[in-house]
Design a protein around this motif. Structure first.
Motif, PDB file in Angstrom:
ATOM      1  N   GLY A 247     -61.971  23.557 -12.973  1.00  0.00           N
ATOM      2  CA  GLY A 247     -61.688  24.015 -11.607  1.00  0.00           C
ATOM      3  C   GLY A 247     -62.963  24.217 -10.818  1.00  0.00           C
ATOM      4  O   GLY A 247     -63.075  23.789  -9.657  1.00  0.00           O
TER       5      GLY A 247
ATOM      6  N   PHE B  80     -52.494  24.410  -3.803  1.00  0.00           N
ATOM      7  CA  PHE B  80     -52.311  25.054  -5.110  1.00  0.00           C
ATOM      8  C   PHE B  80     -51.813  26.497  -5.052  1.00  0.00           C
ATOM      9  O   PHE B  80     -51.412  27.042  -6.067  1.00  0.00           O
ATOM     10  CB  PHE B  80     -53.625  25.015  -5.909  1.00  0.00           C
ATOM     11  CG  PHE B  80     -54.187  23.637  -6.060  1.00  0.00           C
ATOM     12  CD1 PHE B  80     -53.476  22.661  -6.751  1.00  0.00           C
ATOM     13  CD2 PHE B  80     -55.407  23.290  -5.508  1.00  0.00           C
ATOM     14  CE1 PHE B  80     -53.987  21.380  -6.884  1.00  0.00           C
ATOM     15  CE2 PHE B  80     -55.926  22.018  -5.631  1.00  0.00           C
ATOM     16  CZ  PHE B  80     -55.212  21.054  -6.319  1.00  0.00           C
TER      17      PHE B  80
ATOM     18  N   LEU C 194     -56.478  31.071  -8.141  1.00  0.00           N
ATOM     19  CA  LEU C 194     -56.278  30.068  -9.193  1.00  0.00           C
ATOM     20  C   LEU C 194     -56.829  30.541 -10.538  1.00  0.00           C
ATOM     21  O   LEU C 194     -56.762  29.827 -11.534  1.00  0.00           O
ATOM     22  CB  LEU C 194     -56.953  28.749  -8.797  1.00  0.00           C
ATOM     23  CG  LEU C 194     -56.375  28.053  -7.552  1.00  0.00           C
ATOM     24  CD1 LEU C 194     -57.153  26.795  -7.231  1.00  0.00           C
ATOM     25  CD2 LEU C 194     -54.904  27.718  -7.757  1.00  0.00           C
TER      26      LEU C 194
END
Lengths: 433, 169
Positions: A6, A39, A302
């Protein structure tokens, strides 16, 4: 490993956006927008407005325009010249006295200015021609000024530390106090580098033969007295807990304007320039913060910083090695981004890991600040390199770069010393508590 | 050659930016004076002002949003032009336009989200919670969309000037 992936995607996307030449704040903001939309939730994109309003109405951040105003006002007073002259007269016996004097002048100016480019520009505009005039090697003259200018973000008041304090919710007063000893240490390391260089190659800095009498030295000191008083007032009031950084900033800005008025430099045009520059730098700083906080919001949602912290702690490596690895990453990113951008991008990602390893957030703040000092003189995008090129008309960029590279060594040594002896940063804040 | 309407509108946008920048600078100076008077009241007269914290926060909101577009116009928002310089010359103009479009997109997102929050503040007509002065949120938040709108217009002006420059070549 997902967290690392990520983070890698985040950095790649950031570099791709930066390649289009858009402002760093816009790039981080866009990544936040796209990442949040894809996301997290399309509705969560409105967080950017909430972050923008809450950041700009955060009282602590009123300190930003105040310290910028203070530096901008002092930059027009000619105090840079006076500081340089005083340092030059007092350090005449040192090998490379003008170069060491430049570092001392930068140190003095940094105590009243929180910006690295402003420090480099103010001192560099007269120190470099003076050194070259006295037969100094041009690369030494340019390099030492670029490196000395970086002290502007380490020695309080420091805009970078305010940014770090806001991002990590660390006391800005503590950060300012913690920056004093490391700032003096870095100034000493830079000076030592100059002395060793000159001892090894005396021709790069011919010794000054002029006899200087003591009254002349004291007269030169008298010229910088107002600034010494101002820096003592600002830092002393924070250190002794008499005033908050914001109050100290207001007194400092008003004092700087008073010094400029006393020096008869405050024409309406100059006031307009000072206020205009203050407004622009404040906007640049706050937009950078908003973009950084929004991308950090997306990364946090996230789970990237938390995942990174867990993964780093899970590695079978000693914590000091992880800290060194983080520093190496900062150095590499610093080659491609400006110091403040590195700060807003990296700190939110690695800060949870630093806390989880039990390190002091104030200490890490100082460490990061020294690291972004390296970013300020690392080619190809070191800010101070370009600033010096613009204020020294006949300087060429390759001279500035080759002169500055060597001074990365004392800055890196400063980082190592701070990792080995955290008390260099934590001693003074500990005394206050 | 740029059309007259573009020259005129660019000129107006620049003028607005100058006014915005000057006003933002005045707000920065006002923040200094307000805190300074509080220092005097607090430490000399032993009579601190309770409203300073709030009023300075509000002025910072105005100072920021007013200076947002003038800073863009002056190239004051830090950017990295290294990658662009590494590209062949014929691609550089195209990349600049792509960058301009991305900045425009960011400006539009910022504007719409700020506007939505501000309209909500107008609908609610609330005052700031935990504030010592009864200031309505709408009067502070309204500068957000104004500053963002000027940011969009400035981006458009810079972008169209560049497009016409390219056409001229």
């Amino acid at each position: 490993m997902e967290a690392f992936a990520g983070f890698a995607i985040f950095v790649i996307a950031l570099l791709a956006f930066l390649a289009t030449g858009i402002p760093v704040a816009v790039a981080t903001g866009l990544i936040g927008v796209i990442g949040t939309y894809l996301f997290v939730s399309p509705y969560a994109v409105s967080q950017i407005a909430i972050i923008a309003f809450s950041t700009t109405s955060y009282f602590i951040l009123t300190v930003v325009p105040l310290f910028i105003l203070m530096g901008e006002a002092l930059a027009v007073t000619g105090i840079g010249r006076d500081l340089f002259r005083a340092a030059q007269l007092w350090l005449q016996r040192f090998p490379g006295s003008l170069a060491v004097g430049t570092i001392f002048a930068c140190t003095g100016f940094s105590a009243v200015c929180g910006s690295s480019p402003v420090t480099a520009a103010t001192i560099g505009a007269m120190a470099v021609p003076e050194m070259v005039h006295h037969g100094y090697d041009r690369r030494l003259a340019l390099g030492v000024t670029a490196a000395g200018g970086t002290l502007g973000i380490l020695i309080p008041p420091s805009i970078a530390m305010i940014l770090y304090g806001v991002i990590t919710e660390t006391s800005i007063g503590d950060l300012f106090i913690a920056g004093i000893l490391p700032g003096i240490m870095i100034a000493a390391l830079l000076s030592l580098t100059v002395v060793l260089l000159v001892l090894a190659r005396p021709h790069i800095a011919p010794r000054q033969r002029k006899t200087i009498i003591w009254p002349e030295r004291f007269r030169a000191l008298g010229a910088v007295f107002p600034v010494l008083v101002l820096s003592f007032l600002v830092l002393g009031s924070i250190y002794f807990g008499v005033a908050t950084p914001t109050e100290a900033g207001a007194v400092g800005a008003a004092g700087a304007l008073a010094i400029a008025a006393f020096a008869k430099k405050l024409t309406p045009a100059v006031i307009a320039t000072i206020l205009g520059n203050t407004a622009r730098t404040t906007a640049m700083f706050l937009l950078l913060l908003i973009g950084g906080l929004f991308s950090a919001f997306m990364l946090t949602r996230l789970g990237v910083p938390q995942g990174m912290a867990n993964a780093l702690i899970g590695l079978d490596l000693p914590p000091w090695l992880i800290v060194i690895l983080i520093n190496l990453l900062l150095m590499v990113l610093g080659m491609f981004m400006d110091p403040m951008s590195v700060l807003v991008i990296i700190v939110p990602v690695f800060f949870p890991a630093i806390l989880a390893m039990g390190y002091d957030p104030v200490w890490f703040g100082v460490l990061v600040t020294i690291n972004i000092e390296i970013a300020a003189i690392s080619p190809p995008v070191g800010f101070n390199l370009f600033v010096l090129k613009s204020v020294v008309p006949d300087a060429n960029l390759s001279e500035v770069i080759s002169g500055s590279l060597l001074f990365i060594v004392p800055l890196a040594a400063g980082i190592l010393l701070l990792i080995l002896f955290p008390q260099i940063a934590l001693f003074l804040p500990g005394l206050v508590k | 050659m740029q059309p007259r309407w573009l020259i005129a509108s660019t000129c107006v946008i620049s003028r607005v930016n100058r006014v915005f920048l000057a006003t933002s600078g005045i707000f920065a100076a006002l923040i200094m004076f307000v805190i300074l008077q509080d220092v005097v009241h607090r430490y000399v007269l032993n009579d601190p002002s309770s409203w300073v914290l709030d009023i300075c926060s509000f002025m910072l909101v105005y100072a920021f949003f007013l200076a947002l577009a003038p800073t863009l116009e002056a190239g004051g928002h830090v950017s990295v032009d290294l990658f662009n310089q590494m590209l062949p010359r014929r691609f550089q103009g195209g990349i600049f336009i792509l960058g301009g479009l991305l900045t425009l997109f960011f400006g539009v997102v910022l504007f719409t989200t700020l506007l939505s929050e501000t309209l909500e503040a107008f609908a609610d007509d609330n005052i700031f919670p935990a504030s010592t002065i009864a200031m309505k949120m709408k009067y502070i938040w309204m500068i957000g969309p104004i500053g963002a709108a000027q940011f969009i217009l400035t981006t458009l002006a810079l972008l169209s000037s560049r497009l016409y420059q390219r056409q001229g070549r």
